[in-house]
Enzyme design. Structure first.
Site, mmCIF file in Angstrom:
data_model
loop_
_atom_site.group_PDB
_atom_site.id
_atom_site.type_symbol
_atom_site.label_atom_id
_atom_site.label_comp_id
_atom_site.label_asym_id
_atom_site.label_seq_id
_atom_site.Cartn_x
_atom_site.Cartn_y
_atom_site.Cartn_z
ATOM 1 N N GLY A 164 0.791 -1.221 0.000
ATOM 2 C CA GLY A 164 0.000 0.000 0.000
ATOM 3 C C GLY A 164 0.824 1.271 0.000
ATOM 4 O O GLY A 164 0.295 2.360 -0.238
ATOM 5 N N ARG A 165 2.137 1.156 0.263
ATOM 6 C CA ARG A 165 3.006 2.339 0.246
ATOM 7 C C ARG A 165 4.424 1.941 -0.138
ATOM 8 O O ARG A 165 5.398 2.568 0.283
ATOM 9 C CB ARG A 165 3.007 3.021 1.611
ATOM 10 C CG ARG A 165 3.363 2.094 2.756
ATOM 11 C CD ARG A 165 3.446 2.813 4.049
ATOM 12 N NE ARG A 165 3.659 1.910 5.153
ATOM 13 C CZ ARG A 165 3.965 2.283 6.381
ATOM 14 N NH1 ARG A 165 4.130 3.555 6.640
ATOM 15 N NH2 ARG A 165 4.126 1.403 7.327
ATOM 16 N N GLY A 198 -0.128 6.330 1.426
ATOM 17 C CA GLY A 198 1.030 5.825 0.698
ATOM 18 C C GLY A 198 2.365 6.313 1.211
ATOM 19 O O GLY A 198 3.405 6.042 0.602
ATOM 20 N N ARG A 255 14.942 -0.387 0.638
ATOM 21 C CA ARG A 255 15.269 -1.639 1.301
ATOM 22 C C ARG A 255 15.375 -2.774 0.294
ATOM 23 O O ARG A 255 14.808 -2.702 -0.800
ATOM 24 C CB ARG A 255 14.235 -1.961 2.396
ATOM 25 C CG ARG A 255 12.790 -2.018 1.926
ATOM 26 C CD ARG A 255 11.844 -2.196 3.095
ATOM 27 N NE ARG A 255 10.500 -2.571 2.644
ATOM 28 C CZ ARG A 255 9.535 -2.995 3.438
ATOM 29 N NH1 ARG A 255 9.753 -3.106 4.744
ATOM 30 N NH2 ARG A 255 8.347 -3.323 2.967
ATOM 31 N N ASP A 332 0.852 -11.626 6.665
ATOM 32 C CA ASP A 332 1.361 -10.786 5.583
ATOM 33 C C ASP A 332 2.727 -10.211 5.917
ATOM 34 O O ASP A 332 3.366 -9.588 5.058
ATOM 35 C CB ASP A 332 0.379 -9.656 5.263
ATOM 36 C CG ASP A 332 0.017 -8.824 6.481
ATOM 37 O OD1 ASP A 332 -0.653 -9.371 7.367
ATOM 38 O OD2 ASP A 332 0.405 -7.641 6.555
ATOM 39 N N ASN A 333 3.203 -10.408 7.153
ATOM 40 C CA ASN A 333 4.538 -9.943 7.549
ATOM 41 C C ASN A 333 5.520 -11.085 7.755
ATOM 42 O O ASN A 333 6.617 -10.853 8.266
ATOM 43 C CB ASN A 333 4.448 -9.127 8.842
ATOM 44 C CG ASN A 333 3.724 -7.802 8.668
ATOM 45 O OD1 ASN A 333 3.704 -7.251 7.575
ATOM 46 N ND2 ASN A 333 3.112 -7.317 9.724
ATOM 47 N N ASP A 342 9.371 -6.060 7.239
ATOM 48 C CA ASP A 342 8.292 -5.168 7.668
ATOM 49 C C ASP A 342 8.431 -4.761 9.130
ATOM 50 O O ASP A 342 7.616 -5.121 9.978
ATOM 51 C CB ASP A 342 6.930 -5.823 7.403
ATOM 52 C CG ASP A 342 6.658 -5.983 5.921
ATOM 53 O OD1 ASP A 342 7.423 -5.428 5.111
ATOM 54 O OD2 ASP A 342 5.694 -6.671 5.551
#
Length: 564
Positions: A164-165, A198, A255, A332-333, A342
């Site tokens: 999302g960002r 974002g 990253r 999701d992480n 994350d």
């Protein structure tokens, strides 16, 4: 702590002028040369091509490619950048949104720049580099992508999530043959932004930049951080979700990871019934990142899941061994390559407390440090329901092995689990500092322990020594050390200081750096960056800054949330 061997590491790549690069389109017959712009660090006379370091002083002909990803999967056919439900693809093509105000490069990782990206550190002074790491410039040959994934958040299915960002801005294969996916975090809206703007703010970006590099030097598998930029763009955040909205500064971290695929990458496809695409993604991941698994093996998925279970258990054990709590262990992480990704409201324990929760948004303590193994099991069960018997024995074995090393124990002893559990219980009762208790046990001599003479500078052990059962534990520990065949006290202390860090990125240290950074003083960011590269070695600058002393009183009230 020794660096782990990654079983699915990219196969060895022969570094020679005639080798083509599969990541370039079309393939380049002189891969090393095409990576080298005009300004190079020349090799000494007589050095072969295979030994040349192509240290690019500018971006020049340095290149990225998105071909391996774009050509392997169907891409979201909608090119417009608006929030929507996306189906039947892995990525959406979407470009970063540059900041409107002036951008300042405030920190870089020299190790990542030179040893991973094959650039000379002087590249940080160029305008091209600043534009690149702030999302204002896209390297020729790359197609910026946002990844579609889902996930279980705090135990419940959250549906479509996605980048999302963040923008995956290309893949780079370096002179070591390592494949790295580069991603900008905080670089603008994507179709997966939901209600977000974002952006990332400076405080969270400083924390991610420092901690990902700190974890690397602790020997824990992690994404890396190449750079940190800050702007004067206004970003509004309700940091503690209490209605107190404040203006903050926008920032972007460049990253890197071998892959950004996570458990949620597969979950979203299963939940959407896109099974053919799920098989396609799995085969790609296995072929690219799990070379020990044959892609034509009928049992390849079982082998894949078994490996993920083992390596995830390994990762969590490593987290626990340094007192690290991720803070948001959603599916999701959780990386499919079992690396730490994350970085949000993470935290290193100060006082030992299995109920330590670094995330103020975690009201029920689901992701407390003592529950990370159970959460890992939950996440893996979402990937494959039959994984529980594979994780439990491995987790317990790894935990014991790691804590044996932290206590300097050699060989196996049936009472080791009790000795470890006994110590942790004492630490819990006294709320003893996790990092420094083990570090000071690494530095104190056996003679000092026998006499229960704890020097004043060993403040964590002095705290622990106030427990009425401390002397009993010391007697057991000394008796166990006698079973270390061929060992000496000097050897024991040398082994232990190599696995018990003296410095970790405590929340108060990160907060101190953030507060100064908000005033355009990035001196502590740079200091911490240097200190955390050598976490096991005593450093004068770190001692002067108080990084091994008792945490300051104000740190007890420090809170970190998901808001960034």
């Amino acid at each position: 702590m020794p660096r782990l061997r990654v079983p699915w590491a990219v196969a060895c790549f022969v570094w020679a002028c005639g080798v083509g690069c599969g990541d370039l389109d079309p393939p380049c017959p002189s891969w090393g040369l095409c990576r080298a712009p005009l300004a190079l660090n020349a090799s000494p006379p007589g050095q072969g091509c295979g030994e040349t370091w192509w240290g690019a002083a500018g971006l020049g002909l340095w290149g990225l490619s998105s071909a391996s990803l774009v050509d392997s999967f169907p891409i979201d056919p909608i090119q417009e950048n608006y929030v929507r439900n996306v189906r039947n693809c892995i990525f959406s093509v979407v470009y970063p949104t540059p900041f409107k105000s002036k951008v300042l490069l405030v920190a870089v990782s020299e190790d990542v720049i030179e040893n991973t990206l094959d650039l000379h550190i002087s590249v940080q002074g160029t305008s091209d580099f600043l534009q690149f790491v702030s999302g204002g410039k896209v390297i020729l040959g790359s197609v910026p992508l946002a990844h579609r994934y889902g996930g279980h958040q705090f135990g419940s299915w959250a549906g479509q999530l996605g980048d999302g960002r963040a923008h995956l801005i290309g893949v780079y294969t370096n002179r070591h043959g390592e494949r790295w996916e580069l991603q900008l975090k905080g670089s603008g809206k994507t179709p997966y932004s939901r209600n977000g703007d974002g952006r990332a703010v400076l405080r969270s970006s400083v924390r991610e930049f420092l901690c990902s590099e700190a974890m690397h030097y602790l020997g824990i598998p992690t994404s890396r951080a190449a750079s940190l930029v800050v702007s004067d763009d206004e970003v509004w955040r309700d940091q503690f979700y209490n209605g107190n909205i404040k203006k903050e500064r926008g920032a972007i971290v460049l990253r890197l990871a071998k892959s950004w695929f996570r458990i949620g990458s597969l979950e979203i496809l299963a939940h959407s019934g896109e099974l053919d695409l799920q098989r396609r993604l799995l085969d790609f991941i296995i072929q690219e990142h799990f070379p020990l698994i044959a892609v034509n093996d009928s049992d390849r998925y079982l082998e894949f899941f078994s490996t993920v279970v083992s390596e995830t258990a390994n990762l969590i054990a490593l987290w626990m061994s340094v007192g690290f709590a991720h803070g948001v262990c959603n599916t999701d992480n959780f990386s499919l390559l079992s690396i730490t990704i994350d970085y949000g409201p993470f935290g290193f324990m100060d006082s030992y407390d299995p109920n330590f929760v670094p995330n103020t948004s975690d009201d029920e303590g689901r992701y407390k440090i003592g529950n990370q193994a159970n959460v890992g099991l939950f996440n893996l069960n979402k990937l494959l329901q039959a994984l529980k018997p594979l994780l439990d024995p491995r987790q317990k074995q790894l935990f014991t092995e790691l804590f044996r090393a932290k206590l300097g124990l050699l060989g196996d002893d049936e009472d080791d689990n009790y000795l470890i559990a006994f110590l942790l219980k004492l630490m819990e009762d006294r709320r003893a500092d996790f990092t420094m208790t083990f570090r000071e046990l690494s530095e104190i001599t056996e003679d000092q322990l026998k006499e229960l003479h704890i020097p004043e500078e060993f403040w964590a052990l002095q705290d622990l020594g106030k427990h009425k059962l401390f002397s009993e534990w010391v007697s057991m520990y000394l008796l166990r050390l006698e079973h270390n065949k061929g060992d000496t006290d000097i050897k024991r202390r040398k082994r232990m200081t190599a696995v018990n860090p003296r410095y970790v990125l405590r929340n108060w240290m990160a907060e101190s750096a953030v507060q100064k950074a908000n005033l355009n003083d990035f001196s502590e960011v740079h200091l911490l960056q240097q200190i955390l590269q050598h976490p096991f070695r005593r450093q004068e600058a770190a001692e002067k800054a108080g990084y091994s002393l008792r945490p300051p009183a104000w740190a007890k009230d420090l809170k970190v949330s998901c808001s960034s």
